[in-house]
Each structure stands twice: as structure tokens, then as C-alpha cells.
Design an enzyme around this catalytic site. Sequence first.
Site, PDB file in Angstrom:
ATOM      1  CG  ASN A   1     -22.289 -23.652 -10.068  1.00  0.00           C
ATOM      2  OD1 ASN A   1     -21.388 -23.979  -9.297  1.00  0.00           O
ATOM      3  ND2 ASN A   1     -22.162 -23.700 -11.389  1.00  0.00           N
TER       4      ASN A   1
ATOM      5  CB  CYS B   1      -9.859 -24.829  -8.989  1.00  0.00           C
ATOM      6  SG  CYS B   1      -8.411 -25.811  -9.286  1.00  0.00           S
TER       7      CYS B   1
HETATM    8  C1  LIG Z   1     -23.997 -27.277 -10.551  1.00  0.00           C
HETATM    9  C2  LIG Z   1     -22.769 -27.288 -11.394  1.00  0.00           C
HETATM   10  C3  LIG Z   1     -21.627 -27.922 -10.927  1.00  0.00           C
HETATM   11  C4  LIG Z   1     -20.465 -27.934 -11.701  1.00  0.00           C
HETATM   12  N1  LIG Z   1     -19.356 -28.574 -11.232  1.00  0.00           N
HETATM   13  C5  LIG Z   1     -18.233 -28.635 -12.012  1.00  0.00           C
HETATM   14  C6  LIG Z   1     -17.096 -29.347 -11.579  1.00  0.00           C
HETATM   15  O1  LIG Z   1     -17.064 -29.961 -10.502  1.00  0.00           O
HETATM   16  N2  LIG Z   1     -16.011 -29.368 -12.394  1.00  0.00           N
HETATM   17  C7  LIG Z   1     -15.989 -28.727 -13.620  1.00  0.00           C
HETATM   18  O2  LIG Z   1     -14.971 -28.800 -14.337  1.00  0.00           O
HETATM   19  N3  LIG Z   1     -17.073 -28.047 -14.047  1.00  0.00           N
HETATM   20  C8  LIG Z   1     -18.174 -27.993 -13.285  1.00  0.00           C
HETATM   21  N4  LIG Z   1     -19.279 -27.328 -13.740  1.00  0.00           N
HETATM   22  C9  LIG Z   1     -19.228 -26.654 -15.064  1.00  0.00           C
HETATM   23  C10 LIG Z   1     -19.823 -27.539 -16.148  1.00  0.00           C
HETATM   24  O3  LIG Z   1     -19.118 -28.742 -16.270  1.00  0.00           O
HETATM   25  C11 LIG Z   1     -19.832 -26.811 -17.505  1.00  0.00           C
HETATM   26  O4  LIG Z   1     -18.509 -26.553 -17.909  1.00  0.00           O
HETATM   27  C12 LIG Z   1     -20.587 -25.488 -17.467  1.00  0.00           C
HETATM   28  O5  LIG Z   1     -21.646 -25.526 -16.544  1.00  0.00           O
HETATM   29  C13 LIG Z   1     -21.141 -25.091 -18.840  1.00  0.00           C
HETATM   30  O6  LIG Z   1     -22.061 -26.045 -19.312  1.00  0.00           O
HETATM   31  P1  LIG Z   1     -23.669 -25.904 -19.098  1.00  0.00           P
HETATM   32  O7  LIG Z   1     -24.049 -24.530 -19.536  1.00  0.00           O
HETATM   33  O8  LIG Z   1     -24.251 -26.995 -19.941  1.00  0.00           O
HETATM   34  O9  LIG Z   1     -23.925 -26.114 -17.646  1.00  0.00           O
HETATM   35  C14 LIG Z   1     -20.463 -27.313 -12.982  1.00  0.00           C
HETATM   36  C15 LIG Z   1     -21.618 -26.692 -13.455  1.00  0.00           C
HETATM   37  C16 LIG Z   1     -22.776 -26.687 -12.690  1.00  0.00           C
HETATM   38  C17 LIG Z   1     -24.002 -26.016 -13.242  1.00  0.00           C
END
Ligand SMILES: Cc1cc2nc3c(=O)[nH]c(=O)nc-3n(C[C@H](O)[C@H](O)[C@H](O)COP(=O)(O)O)c2cc1C
Length: 304
Positions: A69, A130
Site C-alpha cells: 500500500n 513518515c
Molecule cells: C491499508 C493500510 C493502511 C495503513 N495505515 C497506517 C497508518 O496510517 N499508520 C501506521 O502507523 N501504520 C499504518 N499501516 C501499517 C499497519 O498499521 C501495520 O503496521 C502493518 O500493516 C503490518 O501489519 P499487517 O501485516 O497486519 O498489516 C497501514 C497498513 C495498511 C495495510
Amino acid sequence: MPDLSVTLAGLELKNPVLPASGALETLDTPLRGGDFSQLGALVNKTVTRDRRDGNPPPRVWETAAGMLNSVGIPSIGIDEFVKSRLPRLRAQNDRIIVSIAGFSVREFVELAETVAATGLADYIELNLSCPNLESGVLWSTDAGLLAEVVGRVRRAVKVPLIAKLSPNVTDIAEMAAVAESAGADALGLVNTFRGLAIDVRVKKPALGNATGGLSGPAVKPLALFAVWSAFRRVRIPLIGMGGISSWRDAVEFILAGATAVAVGMFNFVEPGCMWEIRDGIDRYLAENGLSGVKDIIGLAHRTE
Ligand SMILES: Cc1cc2nc3c(=O)[nH]c(=O)nc-3n(C[C@H](O)[C@H](O)[C@H](O)COP(=O)(O)O)c2cc1C
């Protein structure tokens, strides 16, 4: 009945299962899955000081066992967030983590002060994946920047601080130690892994922003290793995330050292997964004759 509660930076969570930031996308989307009061805490999608549109589409791209993403932190801005969204989040759970991102130290401090002043946040999570606008470097990929931003926010507010780190570094345990020394009360491990997909039909990067962050089951062993190695280095609690899609994955993270676990991408596949994961942890503890989650945090590190 096993005790699912855990203590995260001095506060009790009723169970260790949380949404990862971004997982619930926006509160304008009706929340799907189950009873949000029954999760350990709720976490907003990262909010920034100003309104932002985020990156150009396409913003997500499916990969083998995962998703790239490049959403780019679209945001309604902090003023609107504390006025309308934060009270709505608060009404749904008695533990709220507010995720913020700033592009300068000053912005981070201002955001944290604004959130703290509402009295509605139990924790502030610093999204340190970021960029710092002066250098373009991500906060948590540079030890000096990481120490500076965590330290300055720490001195500005009393709310417990979670430093959420990027895995895109040589040694995540070293960065974990830097954040701990600078005053973080807990760590979020990990954000997404930098990646790329190319659309062969148009012969260009598939995402509008070219590169993106990989998450989902594909990254689980990498994220699990990050939690494992940080647990050996720091004393503050860890929130483990990255590829969790089942109670087994969650238990692996807890055994590796996570006090709580967060689920991101898999919520888009299976909206009920966080409640199934909570119930699965409960069953695992009962079947193994364990009295609670606290008994298994970091247990895989034992040497006997
Ligand atoms: C669509 C999407 C949006 C995300 N937006 C944020 C965000 O706004 N802030 C953040 O700290 N992490 C964001 N993340 C990262 C997730 O919080 C997480 O750290 C990362 O995706 C790993 O976990 P997962 O494999 O279960 O998705 C986002 C992840 C995805 C997939």
C-alpha cells in the site's frame, strides 16, 4: 477461564488484541466485524496536523500472501479529528491509542500536546515511518532523529508514548533501544516493509506513488523476528504486528515477546478476524492449562 488481560505501559488492556493503525481505515466506514468494545484497545488511522489527501491512486496492490500500500496518510487534520472522530472512538472502547505523525519535531510536539489536552487518549502512538521534511529521512530509520523526536514529545506530554518503528533498518533492536532510552513507554513493531510491484501491462510501477509498504502474511516471519530481537534488548513492552492472520500467529508473537498484538491487512480479508484471534488465544491458554496471557509473554526465549 484464562485471564486475557495484559498490562501495557502501566495500564490494563482487557485482552491483547488490537487493530493496527489504518486497519479500520476511517470511522466514516461503518465498522465491521464485531463488538469494538471487546478489543484490547482501538487505534485510529494516523492523523496529521493538516488536512492531507494522501498519495495518488492506485494505492493498494495485491501480492503473493500480502498487500502493498501507498496510502500516504490522508488525514482530516488534527482539529477535526479531536472534535469529531476521537470522541466517537472513545465511545467504543475504554482504551484508546491515538496515532499521530508530524513532518517536523515541532509538529509532533504540537500534535501530542493537542491530543493530550483532550484527556481522551490513553496512549499516543508516534508513527515514525513518515519522513522528516528537512532531510526526507524516515524518523525511525535514523538513530539521531528518532532520539530527538521521542525525547521532545516525552518532555512535552505525560500520556504514555508508543514509538511505532519502521522495519526498514539494519538492526531494529538497536532502534528499539534508542526509542527506549529517549523515553518511549512501549514500542509498536513493525510498520510495513518497503516494496515495489510493476504492472507489466503498462510497464510501470503498479502503485501511484511507485513504491509502497508490504504487509500481510508474507511479512510475518520478518516481523516476528523484529519482536524477538527487540525483546532481548529492551525492557519496555512491545506491540507486535506484521502478517497476523490467526490466533496461532498472535500466540507466536506473544511467545516471542509481544505484550499485545495488532492486526492490519487481514481485517480487509476477514473482518471478523480480530475477535476470532482473541477467542483462539483464550482456547489455547485453556487447552494448555495456562492461567493467563501474562504467563506466556516472551516464553519462547527460555533456555531450559
Ligand atoms: C491499508 C493500510 C493502511 C495503513 N495505515 C497506517 C497508518 O496510517 N499508520 C501506521 O502507523 N501504520 C499504518 N499501516 C501499517 C499497519 O498499521 C501495520 O503496521 C502493518 O500493516 C503490518 O501489519 P499487517 O501485516 O497486519 O498489516 C497501514 C497498513 C495498511 C495495510
